[in-house]
Design a protein around this motif. Structure first.
Motif, mmCIF file in Angstrom:
data_model
loop_
_atom_site.group_PDB
_atom_site.id
_atom_site.type_symbol
_atom_site.label_atom_id
_atom_site.label_comp_id
_atom_site.label_asym_id
_atom_site.label_seq_id
_atom_site.Cartn_x
_atom_site.Cartn_y
_atom_site.Cartn_z
ATOM 1 N N GLN A 12 0.692 -1.260 0.043
ATOM 2 C CA GLN A 12 -0.022 0.021 -0.163
ATOM 3 C C GLN A 12 0.886 1.220 0.036
ATOM 4 O OE1 GLN A 12 -2.847 0.007 3.441
ATOM 5 N NE2 GLN A 12 -4.056 -1.729 2.371
ATOM 6 N N LEU A 13 0.441 2.355 -0.765
ATOM 7 C CA LEU A 13 1.380 3.305 -1.075
ATOM 8 C C LEU A 13 1.547 4.051 0.297
ATOM 9 C CD1 LEU A 13 -0.456 4.999 -4.252
ATOM 10 C CD2 LEU A 13 1.872 3.885 -4.148
ATOM 11 N N GLY A 14 0.324 4.215 0.925
ATOM 12 C CA GLY A 14 0.306 4.792 2.398
ATOM 13 C C GLY A 14 1.622 4.225 3.384
ATOM 14 N N GLY A 15 1.759 3.043 3.258
ATOM 15 C CA GLY A 15 2.712 2.170 3.965
ATOM 16 C C GLY A 15 4.144 2.363 3.706
ATOM 17 N N PHE A 16 4.128 2.498 2.601
ATOM 18 C CA PHE A 16 5.787 2.779 1.937
ATOM 19 C C PHE A 16 6.470 3.935 1.531
ATOM 20 C CE2 PHE A 16 4.294 1.335 -2.117
ATOM 21 C CZ PHE A 16 4.944 1.830 -3.022
ATOM 22 N N LEU A 17 5.679 4.776 1.156
ATOM 23 C CA LEU A 17 6.239 6.089 0.400
ATOM 24 C C LEU A 17 7.147 6.689 1.381
ATOM 25 C CD1 LEU A 17 3.285 7.838 -1.422
ATOM 26 C CD2 LEU A 17 5.234 6.529 -2.272
ATOM 27 N N CYS B 119 1.337 12.816 2.188
ATOM 28 C CA CYS B 119 -0.122 13.063 2.269
ATOM 29 C C CYS B 119 0.086 13.968 0.943
ATOM 30 C CB CYS B 119 -0.227 13.865 3.256
ATOM 31 S SG CYS B 119 -0.319 12.834 5.004
ATOM 32 N N GLU B 120 0.818 14.964 0.888
ATOM 33 C CA GLU B 120 0.530 15.838 -0.242
ATOM 34 C C GLU B 120 0.870 15.181 -1.511
ATOM 35 O OE1 GLU B 120 0.282 19.763 0.487
ATOM 36 O OE2 GLU B 120 -0.703 18.391 1.818
ATOM 37 N N ILE B 121 1.718 14.195 -1.805
ATOM 38 C CA ILE B 121 2.012 13.581 -3.046
ATOM 39 C C ILE B 121 0.763 12.615 -3.338
ATOM 40 C CG2 ILE B 121 3.208 11.543 -3.958
ATOM 41 C CD1 ILE B 121 5.891 12.956 -2.587
ATOM 42 N N LEU B 122 0.217 11.884 -2.522
ATOM 43 C CA LEU B 122 -0.871 11.319 -2.641
ATOM 44 C C LEU B 122 -2.110 12.120 -3.247
ATOM 45 C CD1 LEU B 122 -0.571 8.483 -0.050
ATOM 46 C CD2 LEU B 122 -0.028 8.361 -2.481
ATOM 47 N N LEU C 138 -4.584 9.998 -5.563
ATOM 48 C CA LEU C 138 -4.508 8.292 -5.166
ATOM 49 C C LEU C 138 -4.711 8.113 -3.754
ATOM 50 C CD1 LEU C 138 -1.243 7.172 -7.286
ATOM 51 C CD2 LEU C 138 -3.640 6.844 -7.855
ATOM 52 N N HIS C 139 -5.316 7.178 -3.347
ATOM 53 C CA HIS C 139 -5.765 6.805 -1.858
ATOM 54 C C HIS C 139 -4.425 6.005 -1.313
ATOM 55 C CE1 HIS C 139 -7.491 5.115 1.643
ATOM 56 N NE2 HIS C 139 -8.571 5.952 1.494
ATOM 57 N N PRO C 140 -4.299 6.217 0.083
ATOM 58 C CA PRO C 140 -3.115 5.516 0.672
ATOM 59 C C PRO C 140 -3.122 4.045 0.579
ATOM 60 C CG PRO C 140 -3.992 7.267 2.102
ATOM 61 C CD PRO C 140 -4.902 7.189 0.716
ATOM 62 N N ARG C 141 -4.257 3.369 0.455
ATOM 63 C CA ARG C 141 -4.489 2.086 0.400
ATOM 64 C C ARG C 141 -4.292 1.413 -0.966
ATOM 65 N NH1 ARG C 141 -9.287 2.728 3.376
ATOM 66 N NH2 ARG C 141 -10.709 2.367 1.561
ATOM 67 N N GLN C 142 -4.217 2.203 -2.020
ATOM 68 C CA GLN C 142 -3.965 1.813 -3.407
ATOM 69 C C GLN C 142 -2.451 1.230 -3.349
ATOM 70 O OE1 GLN C 142 -5.962 5.212 -5.417
ATOM 71 N NE2 GLN C 142 -6.207 3.647 -6.902
ATOM 72 N N ARG C 143 -2.298 0.328 -4.474
ATOM 73 C CA ARG C 143 -0.923 -0.292 -4.719
ATOM 74 C C ARG C 143 -0.384 -0.326 -5.790
ATOM 75 N NH1 ARG C 143 -1.193 -4.636 -0.322
ATOM 76 N NH2 ARG C 143 -3.421 -4.661 0.528
ATOM 77 N N PRO C 144 0.814 0.046 -6.007
ATOM 78 C CA PRO C 144 1.351 0.375 -7.640
ATOM 79 C C PRO C 144 0.709 -0.642 -8.489
ATOM 80 C CG PRO C 144 3.118 0.604 -6.029
ATOM 81 C CD PRO C 144 1.797 0.267 -5.226
ATOM 82 N N ARG C 145 0.559 -1.998 -8.207
ATOM 83 C CA ARG C 145 0.204 -2.846 -9.185
ATOM 84 C C ARG C 145 -1.313 -2.796 -9.731
ATOM 85 N NH1 ARG C 145 0.463 -8.198 -5.355
ATOM 86 N NH2 ARG C 145 -1.836 -7.801 -4.212
ATOM 87 N N LYS D 24 2.800 6.915 -13.760
ATOM 88 C CA LYS D 24 3.486 8.103 -14.237
ATOM 89 C C LYS D 24 3.336 9.139 -13.620
ATOM 90 C CE LYS D 24 4.959 10.305 -18.537
ATOM 91 N NZ LYS D 24 4.559 11.404 -18.522
ATOM 92 N N LEU D 25 1.979 9.595 -13.334
ATOM 93 C CA LEU D 25 1.951 10.860 -12.398
ATOM 94 C C LEU D 25 2.407 10.819 -11.121
ATOM 95 C CD1 LEU D 25 0.577 13.594 -12.266
ATOM 96 C CD2 LEU D 25 -1.503 12.488 -11.760
ATOM 97 N N LEU D 26 2.213 9.702 -10.496
ATOM 98 C CA LEU D 26 2.630 9.623 -8.906
ATOM 99 C C LEU D 26 4.243 9.742 -9.052
ATOM 100 C CD1 LEU D 26 2.511 8.932 -6.272
ATOM 101 C CD2 LEU D 26 2.426 6.288 -6.758
ATOM 102 N N ALA D 27 4.924 8.880 -10.093
ATOM 103 C CA ALA D 27 6.319 9.216 -9.786
ATOM 104 C C ALA D 27 6.836 10.366 -10.068
ATOM 105 C CB ALA D 27 7.037 8.366 -11.041
ATOM 106 N N GLU D 28 6.074 11.258 -11.007
ATOM 107 C CA GLU D 28 6.465 12.827 -11.454
ATOM 108 C C GLU D 28 6.271 13.479 -9.999
ATOM 109 O OE1 GLU D 28 3.837 13.547 -14.764
ATOM 110 O OE2 GLU D 28 5.126 12.682 -16.124
ATOM 111 N N LYS D 29 5.019 13.394 -9.326
ATOM 112 C CA LYS D 29 4.897 13.932 -7.957
ATOM 113 C C LYS D 29 5.839 13.734 -6.926
ATOM 114 C CE LYS D 29 1.424 16.387 -9.836
ATOM 115 N NZ LYS D 29 1.272 17.612 -10.219
#
Length: 275
Positions: free
Chosen positions: A153-158, A173-176, A181-188, A196-201
């Motif tokens: 989960q993004l909220g767990g490892f960023l 928090c600001e990047i998500l 994107l929600h913190p529970r979502q996963r990259p896969r 791509k947008l997440l990587a840029e942010k």
């Protein structure tokens, strides 16, 4: 805890004050490091640099001082003999003829041979530094989709420094939010465009924060808010520490949830996710 942008700005101040000069005296105030008192006196300060949230001060004697501010550490640059007010405990003092760099309250300070820093337990595990120009969005996108991170989960490892170095809770928090994107979502689970947008942010917001002294909000909006009388702290964020306030983008109420053991602020509409 100071995040990458704050440590980089502290590094800039310290480097401008002492880099390239001879240390007149370097004092360690922790008993475990007292053996090093006198070892750096008279030595030239070759470089002050940071790796994510860690600060490294390299000396001509072949040794470096590693420090990590952790939650309460703070650097101050002062004139010789000056000390800032407050009740913080002085842990390290690097004096030169015309400036002193003082580290207060930090407990994570070590002395290492400069050539062996690559084996330091913290440094060797760091991911790419989000503030290094050599770190690019495609590299971050590939890390997101790697076997190590894609199922988490993004909220767990960023904020894991082994993913990328320099992110902390406010940037998470600001990047998500900026990526929608929600913190529970996963990259896969993300589309190619979302990833791509997440990587840029992940790169853009820390760099904006560094350049502006901490603003991750839309810069035009932040300026208007401050002109209208809001404080810098009240204007600098999109969602962080804005629980109960309306989202600037859609008007929904900002929520506070726990993700990865930390408080996470989010907009339920802009970051909606069906679990």
């Amino acid at each position: 805890m100071p995040e990458g942008p704050e440590i980089r700005r502290a590094r800039d101040d310290i480097a401008a004050a002492i880099e390239g000069k001879n240390a007149t005296r370097v004092i360690f105030f922790q008993p475990a490091l007292a053996q090093w008192n006198g070892s750096f006196d008279g030595e030239k300060i070759l470089m002050v640099r940071n790796r994510g949230k860690a600060m490294l001060t390299d000396f001509a004697n072949g040794y470096s001082i590693y420090s990590h501010n952790q939650l309460y550490g703070r650097w101050s640059v002062v004139e010789p003999g000056e000390t800032p007010g407050g009740n913080r405990q002085l842990r390290l003092a690097i004096h030169t003829a015309d400036k002193s760099a003082l580290l207060y309250s930090a407990s994570d300070i070590e002395v290492w041979p400069t050539t062996e820093l690559h084996s330091h337990p913290f440094l060797k595990k760091l991911g790419p530094d989000v503030l290094q120009e050599s770190t690019v969005a495609e590299e971050i996108r590939q890390r997101l989709l790697s076997a190590t991170w894609c199922g988490r989960q993004l909220g767990g490892f960023l904020t894991h420094q082994s993913f990328v170095a320099g992110l902390g809770n406010y940037l998470r928090c600001e990047i998500l939010f900026a990526a929608g994107l929600h913190p529970r979502q996963r990259p896969r689970e993300l589309s190619r465009e979302q990833c791509k947008l997440l990587a840029e942010k992940i790169l853009a917001l820390p760099r904006q924060s560094y350049e502006t002294g901490g603003i991750t909000n839309d810069l035009h909006r932040a300026e208007e808010l401050m002109q209208a009388g809001r404080s810098f702290e009240a204007a600098r964020f999109q969602v962080f520490r804005r629980e109960g306030e309306p989202c600037y983008r859609c008007g929904a109420t900002i929520l506070l949830e726990k993700h990865g053991g930390q408080a996470c602020y989010l907009c339920p509409a802009c970051q909606g996710f069906a679990s």
